[in-house]
Design a protein around this motif. Sequence first.
Motif: not given
Length: 273
Positions: A189-208
Amino acid sequence: MEPLFTGALLGAAGSALVKAFDGPFKSIEDLWYTNFGYKTALKRAEYEAKVESFKQDLLKELSKIPKENQQEPRLCVAGPAMEAAKYFVEEDSLRQMFAKLVASTSDSSKFIKAHPAFVNIISQLAPFEANILQNTNILLAPSPCCKIRFQKKETDSKAFSFTNMSEGHSIIDHFITFDNLQIAPDELELYSSLLDNITRLNLCEIPANYTLTNDTLYDKYLNIPLLNSFLEQYKAELTSSEKITGNDVFFLKETVIPTSFGKMFFEACIRQN
């Protein structure tokens, strides 16, 4: 209870209790310490040991700064960082990030990268997430990730394979693994939420609609036993109304890319000198 609060409690209430236990009740003071006071003392000792570890981490980072680059720290960053760090000294990965950030403000070659917002960003990372940022290249280069959906099966598509998005719903919005780290059963579950948080913090992005040209980099997601077991269980627990004919589990390719802000965070708070 936090050491800061227990310390205050013992300072104020503790002195009152000692006075209350004077006279014929003196022996109760010993009983109080045996049952309650020693726990506070142990907790305080543990906290002070972690504070000392933070001090050593900071001294270690400061010692790496070349003499010609040493300068007075930027107080607008170093001050809030030291203030926030006292709540995170028990978490090694976060404590180390704060030490690096304070040191970066004292290095003329780095201080421009030590953004004041980094204090809040570190404070909003879980230890698990901080460990990922420290031990992978997610803030350095594009990485393959995926979206997992329960959706309509397209012609010639096979369940538990990569396809395009169609009618249905997401099971996991964004999922990522790393070749140098193994997923523990309680970390899925932590791996599932990891990207949600670091994209929220603008450290990363996931372009469409952006994927890496090397398709083989995504193959690993189809062969994770722990993930497949979770998805099979998910299917088994669907209600009869949710088990729509022709729908199944499918993977969609995605890519997580570090932002300029994320790369700057890496330089100021993570990079090993």
